[in-house]
Each structure stands twice: as C-alpha cells, then as structure tokens.
Design an enzyme around this catalytic site. Structure first.
Site, mmCIF file in Angstrom:
data_model
loop_
_atom_site.group_PDB
_atom_site.id
_atom_site.type_symbol
_atom_site.label_atom_id
_atom_site.label_comp_id
_atom_site.label_asym_id
_atom_site.label_seq_id
_atom_site.Cartn_x
_atom_site.Cartn_y
_atom_site.Cartn_z
ATOM 1 N N ARG A 1 4.174 -2.562 1.242
ATOM 2 C CA ARG A 1 4.951 -3.906 1.384
ATOM 3 C C ARG A 1 3.863 -4.675 2.271
ATOM 4 O O ARG A 1 3.211 -4.466 3.004
ATOM 5 C CB ARG A 1 6.133 -3.556 2.037
ATOM 6 C CG ARG A 1 7.475 -3.021 1.397
ATOM 7 C CD ARG A 1 7.917 -3.777 0.022
ATOM 8 N NE ARG A 1 8.862 -3.245 -0.707
ATOM 9 C CZ ARG A 1 8.571 -2.475 -1.658
ATOM 10 N NH1 ARG A 1 7.521 -2.287 -1.876
ATOM 11 N NH2 ARG A 1 9.851 -1.762 -2.384
ATOM 12 N N GLU B 1 4.909 -12.411 -1.838
ATOM 13 C CA GLU B 1 4.620 -12.099 -3.310
ATOM 14 C C GLU B 1 5.878 -12.192 -3.977
ATOM 15 O O GLU B 1 5.807 -12.676 -5.301
ATOM 16 C CB GLU B 1 3.986 -10.830 -3.385
ATOM 17 C CG GLU B 1 5.300 -9.717 -3.160
ATOM 18 C CD GLU B 1 4.886 -8.310 -3.308
ATOM 19 O OE1 GLU B 1 3.774 -7.815 -2.831
ATOM 20 O OE2 GLU B 1 5.543 -7.462 -3.906
HETATM 21 P P1 NAD Z 1 9.392 7.516 1.849
HETATM 22 O O1 NAD Z 1 10.602 7.277 2.464
HETATM 23 O O2 NAD Z 1 9.354 8.838 0.897
HETATM 24 O O3 NAD Z 1 8.334 7.624 2.861
HETATM 25 C C1 NAD Z 1 8.186 6.785 3.774
HETATM 26 C C2 NAD Z 1 7.481 7.626 5.087
HETATM 27 O O4 NAD Z 1 7.288 6.477 6.143
HETATM 28 C C3 NAD Z 1 8.336 8.496 5.667
HETATM 29 O O5 NAD Z 1 7.852 9.762 5.948
HETATM 30 C C4 NAD Z 1 8.834 7.969 6.942
HETATM 31 O O6 NAD Z 1 9.085 8.894 7.990
HETATM 32 C C5 NAD Z 1 7.704 7.164 7.273
HETATM 33 N N1 NAD Z 1 7.821 6.164 8.502
HETATM 34 C C6 NAD Z 1 8.999 5.206 8.603
HETATM 35 N N2 NAD Z 1 8.712 4.475 9.598
HETATM 36 C C7 NAD Z 1 7.325 4.725 10.166
HETATM 37 C C8 NAD Z 1 6.598 4.276 11.272
HETATM 38 N N3 NAD Z 1 7.313 3.296 12.046
HETATM 39 N N4 NAD Z 1 5.454 4.635 11.307
HETATM 40 C C9 NAD Z 1 5.099 5.633 10.426
HETATM 41 N N5 NAD Z 1 5.712 6.422 9.508
HETATM 42 C C10 NAD Z 1 6.896 5.631 9.275
HETATM 43 O O7 NAD Z 1 8.989 6.518 0.946
HETATM 44 P P2 NAD Z 1 7.962 6.409 -0.518
HETATM 45 O O8 NAD Z 1 8.710 6.612 -1.692
HETATM 46 O O9 NAD Z 1 6.908 7.274 0.126
HETATM 47 O O10 NAD Z 1 7.539 5.054 -0.316
HETATM 48 C C11 NAD Z 1 6.894 4.281 0.736
HETATM 49 C C12 NAD Z 1 6.943 2.850 0.454
HETATM 50 O O11 NAD Z 1 6.292 2.588 -0.800
HETATM 51 C C13 NAD Z 1 8.122 2.416 0.142
HETATM 52 O O12 NAD Z 1 9.083 1.970 0.964
HETATM 53 C C14 NAD Z 1 7.698 1.017 -0.682
HETATM 54 O O13 NAD Z 1 7.555 -0.187 0.491
HETATM 55 C C15 NAD Z 1 6.280 1.321 -1.122
HETATM 56 N N6 NAD Z 1 6.488 1.337 -2.680
HETATM 57 C C16 NAD Z 1 5.409 0.327 -3.350
HETATM 58 C C17 NAD Z 1 5.452 0.461 -4.587
HETATM 59 C C18 NAD Z 1 4.352 -0.386 -5.492
HETATM 60 O O14 NAD Z 1 4.576 -0.407 -6.864
HETATM 61 N N7 NAD Z 1 3.595 -0.849 -4.808
HETATM 62 C C19 NAD Z 1 6.376 1.326 -5.207
HETATM 63 C C20 NAD Z 1 7.181 1.954 -4.567
HETATM 64 C C21 NAD Z 1 7.338 1.983 -3.299
#
Ligand code: NAD
Length: 330
Positions: free
Chosen positions: A236, A265
């Site tokens: 993000r 964005e």
């Molecule tokens: P997820 O929930 O499986 O994993 C997120 C991880 O971040 C978790 O392990 C959580 O413990 C960790 N986390 C939370 N707060 C934290 C902090 N302060 N410091 C360190 N780690 C922390 O989510 P995911 O499916 O892996 O997705 C991650 C992110 O990817 C989404 O939240 C979204 O923003 C982004 N995303 C981007 C796209 C794209 O097209 N670019 C598509 C899908 C998701």
C-alpha cells in the site's frame, strides 16, 4: 439460482461465463457499485458479489437486501472496510471476502521488480533507446541475487510467498513481522525492523496499511538503509512517506525503488486520466531512471481474477445452500 455481480471487468466476464456453464446457475451483471439505487437490481436475485472501493454506508441497502431475502454480502476483494458490520448484523447478512486470491501474483511482481532494478535493465534500455549507447558504464555493473540480502517487512500470505521465491533464488532472507510463524522458518530468518532496514540490499514491504504501519518507511528509515538498497512496495502506498522517498533517491541515500502502490493512487491507478490529473510526485518518480512504477497491477493475473470471481460466487452459493462458506468474515 440467480446471483448478481457488480462492477464486472472484461477479464472477469470470461470467468463468469465458465462459472455459469459449470454450475448451471444464472448470473445477472449489474454495472457500477452497490448503492441505494442499484440495490433494486437484485430484487429478483438469491445473492450477489461486489468489488468496489466506495463504502456501503446507507442503511437502505442492507434493509433492501434483507427484504429481498438475500442472506449475504460476498466481496470478491480482500478489504472489508466498505461494509458497515453493525448494519450487516442488524439485517442478518453474512459477509465473505477473498483474503488470499493469489499471494504468488503479488510475490512474483515484487521479485520481478527487484531483479529488474538490481540488474539495472531499465537504465540499459534507456541508454540504448534514447542515446544509441550500448556500452557498459561502471555504474551499471550489478550483483547476482544469491549474493544479496533481502529484507521483508510483513510475512503473511504474500510476504511468505515472496520469501520462498527469493530463498529459491539463493538470496539470504531476513524478515520482520509482529506475528511469528514457524512455517516461514525454512525460508527466512526473523529479526527486528531495524536490522532489516540496516542490513538488506533489497527491502520489500508486505504489511497491511494500519495506523501502526502508516508511513513506517519515513526519513529516519531511509537513513538506516544501505546506499545500495532497493525499496519495493507492492503493498500500500501509505506505508511509505513519498517526499522522503524522493529525497532519499535524489540524495543517493538508497539506490532504487520499485512501486506498485503509491499514496494517493486511488484517483488515477486503474483508469485512463488527463495528463493534468497525474500528480507531480508520480511524474517526478516516473522520470527517475532508477524507479520502476506499475499501476497497482500486481494482482492482475488470470489466476487471481479467476479466484476472486469463483471463490466469491461459490461462497454466495454455499450460503444459499445452507453450507459453510470458505471465507466467512462475519
Ligand atoms: P496478510 O494479512 O496475510 O499478511 C500481513 C502480515 O503483515 C501479517 O503477517 C501481519 O502480522 C503483518 N503485520 C501487520 N502489522 C505489522 C507491523 N506493524 N509490522 C510488521 N508486520 C506487520 O496479508 P497479505 O495477503 O500478505 O497482504 C499484505 C498486503 O499486500 C495487503 O494488506 C495489501 O496492502 C497488499 N496487497 C497488494 C496487492 C497489489 O495488487 N499490489 C494485492 C493484494 C494485497
């Protein structure tokens, strides 16, 4: 049975056609988002799937769905912040989402951007195309990935897939997460954020945008990074302080950035806009030879689109049939 699907793209339509053929159920395509006006379109439906960024705040929408006999709101996206859960509960609507439609799609984009920047492909290409310069300047010599340390911030679904890919390529992988997951151990070494920032040659962000992660990569974070560091953000835009990033790239505090997400964005990614609508920070970054920008396109693969549509419709159907859906949020 008959289900409504809102906001269908061309690539989703193909999956939809296959789903209706496979299941024998009917799907009605409704243009635009679910709101107080468009809700009338589902009066003759048994369920619906939506994909939108606008919040469903009007109580009328929930009341109408209930009156139409609909039992659930099925989101074919990850984020559930568009739903008012108090209203969903009041009108007996279950909510499902698709929390992991394809972690590999995003992980592959992060790895691709990192390798592209590590091997300075864009700069070689610009030299050839713009200046007929086919030479090997010293500054374009690069490193092989197996000699590099990759630091991941957040190793949930996507971060873990990214760790597996970088690890398979021979890189040393460090990771920081607020939650420890022993299943990740074969692919990475857990450490603190400071160590990730200070020791990594490639830093890739994979946390959600939360108050605790907002602008977590700020001026102080860039100061800790190596001068050869490559920052990848396929999560993000709000995780990174954009003016601080531009400054760090200009002053050589870091070497490069690959960005599939940029703060602000929403106004232009995923759309065709006028040149005047493109913000100056985007233009500034886009003009830098060591920056690679993509328009939040990491998710855009056939597998991901198929999963978003199929999983969401299957959950809508499961709820109608009194079965447990795969991804119940509430
Ligand atoms: P997820 O929930 O499986 O994993 C997120 C991880 O971040 C978790 O392990 C959580 O413990 C960790 N986390 C939370 N707060 C934290 C902090 N302060 N410091 C360190 N780690 C922390 O989510 P995911 O499916 O892996 O997705 C991650 C992110 O990817 C989404 O939240 C979204 O923003 C982004 N995303 C981007 C796209 C794209 O097209 N670019 C598509 C899908 C998701």
């Amino acid at each position: 049975m008959k289900f409504a699907i809102f906001n269908v793209s061309e690539s989703e339509q193909r999956v939809l056609d296959e789903w209706t053929k496979k299941t024998g159920h009917e799907v009605k395509v409704v243009a635009g988002s679910l709101n107080a006006k468009s809700v009338e379109e589902v009066a003759d439906c048994d369920g619906l799937t939506i994909k939108q960024t606008s919040k469903i705040a009007d109580e009328l929408v929930y009341r109408k769905l209930h009156e139409f006999g609909i039992k659930s709101l099925n989101l074919r996206i990850v984020g559930t912040d568009i739903v008012d859960f108090d209203l969903a509960k009041k009108y007996d609507l279950l909510v499902t989402n698709v929390p992991a439609y394809s972690p590999r799609a995003i992980a592959e984009m992060a790895v691709t951007q990192a390798l592209y920047l590590l091997r300075k492909i864009g700069e070689f290409q610009a030299n050839m195309v713009n200046q007929h310069d086919f030479s090997y300047p010293d500054r374009l010599q690069s490193h092989e990935i197996y000699t590099q340390t990759v630091g991941l911030v957040g190793v949930g679904h996507i971060g873990a897939a990214t760790a597996q890919m970088f690890s398979a390529l021979g890189a040393k992988v460090l990771a920081y997460d607020v939650v420890y997951n022993p299943a990740n151990e074969p692919f990475l070494t857990y450490t603190d954020l400071d160590t990730v920032l200070r020791q990594s040659d490639i830093i890739s962000l994979h946390t959600p945008l939360l108050p605790s992660t907002q602008k977590m990569i700020d001026e102080a974070a860039f100061k800790k990074m190596k001068n050869n560091a490559i920052l990848i953000n396929c999560a993000r835009g709000g995780l990174v302080d954009t003016p601080a990033l531009i400054k760090a790239l200009k002053t050589g505090e870091i070497a490069a950035a690959g960005l599939d997400a940029l703060a602000g964005e929403e106004k232009y990614f995923g759309k065709q806009v006028q040149a005047s609508d493109v913000p100056s920070d985007f233009q500034e970054l886009n003009a830098m030879p060591n920056v690679l920008l993509t328009p939040h396109a990491a998710f855009y693969t056939q597998t991901a689109i198929r999963n978003m549509v199929e999983i969401s419709l299957n959950d809508a159907l499961a709820i109608r049939e009194g079965k447990r859906p795969q991804n119940l949020v509430h």
